[in-house]
Design an enzyme around this catalytic site. Structure first.
Site, PDB file in Angstrom:
ATOM      1  N   HIS A   1      87.453  22.241   1.327  1.00 54.22           N
ATOM      2  CA  HIS A   1      86.961  21.265   2.294  1.00 54.22           C
ATOM      3  C   HIS A   1      85.551  21.632   2.740  1.00 54.22           C
ATOM      4  O   HIS A   1      85.283  22.778   3.113  1.00 54.22           O
ATOM      5  CB  HIS A   1      87.900  21.186   3.492  1.00 54.22           C
ATOM      6  CG  HIS A   1      89.193  20.502   3.186  1.00 54.22           C
ATOM      7  ND1 HIS A   1      90.380  20.820   3.799  1.00 54.22           N
ATOM      8  CD2 HIS A   1      89.485  19.504   2.311  1.00 54.22           C
ATOM      9  CE1 HIS A   1      91.346  20.043   3.329  1.00 54.22           C
ATOM     10  NE2 HIS A   1      90.822  19.235   2.418  1.00 54.22           N
TER      11      HIS A   1
ATOM     12  N   GLU B   1      84.671  23.340   6.049  1.00 55.72           N
ATOM     13  CA  GLU B   1      85.413  24.599   6.231  1.00 55.72           C
ATOM     14  C   GLU B   1      84.746  25.731   5.442  1.00 55.72           C
ATOM     15  O   GLU B   1      85.382  26.679   4.994  1.00 55.72           O
ATOM     16  CB  GLU B   1      86.873  24.388   5.824  1.00 55.72           C
ATOM     17  CG  GLU B   1      87.541  23.295   6.668  1.00 55.72           C
ATOM     18  CD  GLU B   1      88.968  22.977   6.268  1.00 55.72           C
ATOM     19  OE1 GLU B   1      89.540  23.715   5.447  1.00 55.72           O
ATOM     20  OE2 GLU B   1      89.511  21.980   6.783  1.00 55.72           O
TER      21      GLU B   1
ATOM     22  N   HIS C   1      91.520  27.768   4.286  1.00 55.97           N
ATOM     23  CA  HIS C   1      91.049  26.605   5.040  1.00 55.97           C
ATOM     24  C   HIS C   1      90.766  27.048   6.476  1.00 55.97           C
ATOM     25  O   HIS C   1      90.865  28.238   6.788  1.00 55.97           O
ATOM     26  CB  HIS C   1      92.104  25.494   4.999  1.00 55.97           C
ATOM     27  CG  HIS C   1      92.282  24.889   3.640  1.00 55.97           C
ATOM     28  ND1 HIS C   1      91.691  23.713   3.267  1.00 55.97           N
ATOM     29  CD2 HIS C   1      92.967  25.324   2.550  1.00 55.97           C
ATOM     30  CE1 HIS C   1      92.003  23.426   2.023  1.00 55.97           C
ATOM     31  NE2 HIS C   1      92.785  24.395   1.556  1.00 55.97           N
TER      32      HIS C   1
ATOM     33  N   TYR D   1     101.105  16.853   1.161  1.00 55.34           N
ATOM     34  CA  TYR D   1     101.324  16.821  -0.278  1.00 55.34           C
ATOM     35  C   TYR D   1      99.971  16.954  -0.984  1.00 55.34           C
ATOM     36  O   TYR D   1      98.913  16.835  -0.385  1.00 55.34           O
ATOM     37  CB  TYR D   1     101.971  15.500  -0.703  1.00 55.34           C
ATOM     38  CG  TYR D   1     103.220  15.134   0.044  1.00 55.34           C
ATOM     39  CD1 TYR D   1     104.424  15.780  -0.199  1.00 55.34           C
ATOM     40  CD2 TYR D   1     103.204  14.126   1.006  1.00 55.34           C
ATOM     41  CE1 TYR D   1     105.581  15.436   0.486  1.00 55.34           C
ATOM     42  CE2 TYR D   1     104.355  13.766   1.699  1.00 55.34           C
ATOM     43  CZ  TYR D   1     105.541  14.438   1.438  1.00 55.34           C
ATOM     44  OH  TYR D   1     106.679  14.097   2.125  1.00 55.34           O
TER      45      TYR D   1
ATOM     46  N   GLU E   1      94.975  29.164   7.212  1.00 55.00           N
ATOM     47  CA  GLU E   1      94.034  28.473   8.097  1.00 55.00           C
ATOM     48  C   GLU E   1      93.442  29.492   9.070  1.00 55.00           C
ATOM     49  O   GLU E   1      94.162  30.077   9.879  1.00 55.00           O
ATOM     50  CB  GLU E   1      94.763  27.369   8.876  1.00 55.00           C
ATOM     51  CG  GLU E   1      95.474  26.336   8.017  1.00 55.00           C
ATOM     52  CD  GLU E   1      94.566  25.184   7.612  1.00 55.00           C
ATOM     53  OE1 GLU E   1      93.386  25.168   8.025  1.00 55.00           O
ATOM     54  OE2 GLU E   1      95.051  24.293   6.879  1.00 55.00           O
TER      55      GLU E   1
END
Length: 423
Positions: free
Chosen positions: A182, A185, A332, A374, A393
């Site tokens: 991402h 991120e 992430h 998903y 995370e």
């Protein structure tokens, strides 16, 4: 490189501010704003290096900065030189020179011989915004400093940027870590790059990292690291709004949220969320998108027109299939939590490993996010290989996570990255 002068802003300003501070110049803040303090420091650096002292970072000044940022110099041996004296002159160590020059005989230096001399500063800066160019330069510098690491390319981005991988170790056990699926991120990229640097340095001296014997890990395990899966997206976020490439201007128009692009943009340059583009219940993810009103390219949460429609996700799938990873971690940001498993397809030891990671990091663990999830890389790996896969995370707050959190993030995750190679 862009010319930097009074009033310039952006990641390259932060880069030179960080460098100047590290080598002893008076930089009040690494804030990405080229003010009077930065201009004075640049002018002082220029005077000390025989450059025109105009306080502007043009091609000649960039050439000197670039050598420092790469972290090494190519030195020509002169009469009376010894490696010890050269090391003192460069504020580095004898071992650093020996590591960068495998096979060199310290007792038989030849006048005119070229050697690599690493500087006494780190290559990986951790107080800056990351870009693809910064990543690429750091990879080049680390490869020269530590010639025993392997650098390769897993594939290409939409705009043709390399998806680099770095291999640490030569063992038969294989694991893989990746970051920056991402765009906003991107702080996960320096997390992995700093681990590469620290692990390589420890190996070069036959030493320890976090109390673990690095040469032992090197013999047992091969750690494959993909530090930036989404380089186009990372650049879109960190160069915003100062774009020179029309492709970035076009992509930025997709952001119709009314919010600043860095706070919302997770996708690649085509507006596809790469971590929703894997063939792991992708159809269910698509149903959720439609329910949320997402039907086309967007800053986040659009999984693409089909599974693996994006070159970045395709590259990661091929990279993974061509190796034999016993475990993977996808990094992430948001929440300090470890997600493990997918659809109850994970092997029994996955939860035990997650609990171990949680114990050394202080993070919570969860089998699934609160909302249905998903089509992520971890999901696909667990589904297709039935081996342990984790989404970790890091950080708390609003994306992009402030770089001031980096020291804490690294401290929380270094032992996870070591244990992943051992469990």
């Amino acid at each position: 490189m862009e010319i930097l002068r009074l009033g310039s802003t952006g990641p390259n300003v932060k880069l030179i501010q960080s460098l100047l501070r590290q080598i002893g110049y008076n930089i009040e803040a690494v804030d990405g704003v080229f003010g009077n303090n930065t201009r004075q420091a640049v002018a002082s650096f220029q005077r000390n290096n025989g450059l025109t002292s105009d306080g502007i970072v043009g091609p000649a000044t960039w050439a000197v900065f670039d050598r420092l940022l790469l972290g090494y110099d190519t030195y020509v041996v002169r009469p009376g030189d010894s490696l010890y004296n050269i090391a003192r002159r460069y504020y580095t160590t004898l071992n650093a020179i020996l590591t960068a020059n495998p096979g060199i005989n310290p007792s038989a230096l030849r006048i005119g011989q070229q050697i690599i001399v690493p500087y006494g500063i780190d290559v990986v800066f951790t107080d800056i915004d990351y870009t693809y160019e910064i990543l690429e330069r750091q990879i080049r510098g680390l490869r020269v400093r530590y010639p025993f690491i392997e650098i390769g390319v897993a594939g290409k981005s939409v705009l043709g940027k390399n998806l680099y991988y770095i291999r640490l170790g030569r063992g038969t056990k294989q694991v893989s870590y990746n970051a920056s699926h991402h765009a906003n991120e991107w702080i996960t990229t320096p997390l992995l790059m700093k681990f590469v640097e620290n692990f390589s340095r420890a190996y070069s001296v036959g030493g320890f990292l976090g109390g673990y014997n690095v040469p032992d890990i090197w013999r047992q395990t091969s750690i494959y690291i993909v530090p930036m899966v989404n380089p186009d997206g990372v650049d879109l976020v960190n160069y915003w709004p100062n774009y020179t490439n029309p492709a970035y201007v076009e992509a930025a128009r997709i952001n119709t949220t009314g919010r600043p692009l860095p706070s919302v943009w997770k996708a690649n340059i085509r507006g596809v969320d790469i971590n929703l583009n894997y063939p792991a219940e992708w159809e269910k993810e698509k149903e959720l998108e439609i329910e949320a009103g997402i039907t086309g390219p967007a800053p986040r949460d659009y999984g693409g027109p089909a599974p693996l429609s994006e070159p970045e996700s395709n590259a990661m799938v091929n990279f993974t299939r061509n190796r034999n990873f016993r475990l993977v971690i996808a990094y992430h940001t948001q929440g300090e939590v470890i997600y493990y498993g997918f659809q109850n397809l994970e092997p029994p030891e996955t939860q035990t490993i997650a609990q171990l990671f949680a114990r050394v990091s202080g993070y919570a663990i969860s089998n699934n996010p609160a909302e249905a999830s998903y089509a992520g890389y971890k999901d696909w790996f667990v589904q297709d290989f039935r081996r342990p896969g984790f989404t970790i995370e890091v950080g708390r707050g609003v994306n992009p996570i402030p770089v001031t959190q980096f020291p804490t993030i690294y401290r929380q995750n270094e032992e996870i990255l070591i244990l992943g190679a051992l469990v």
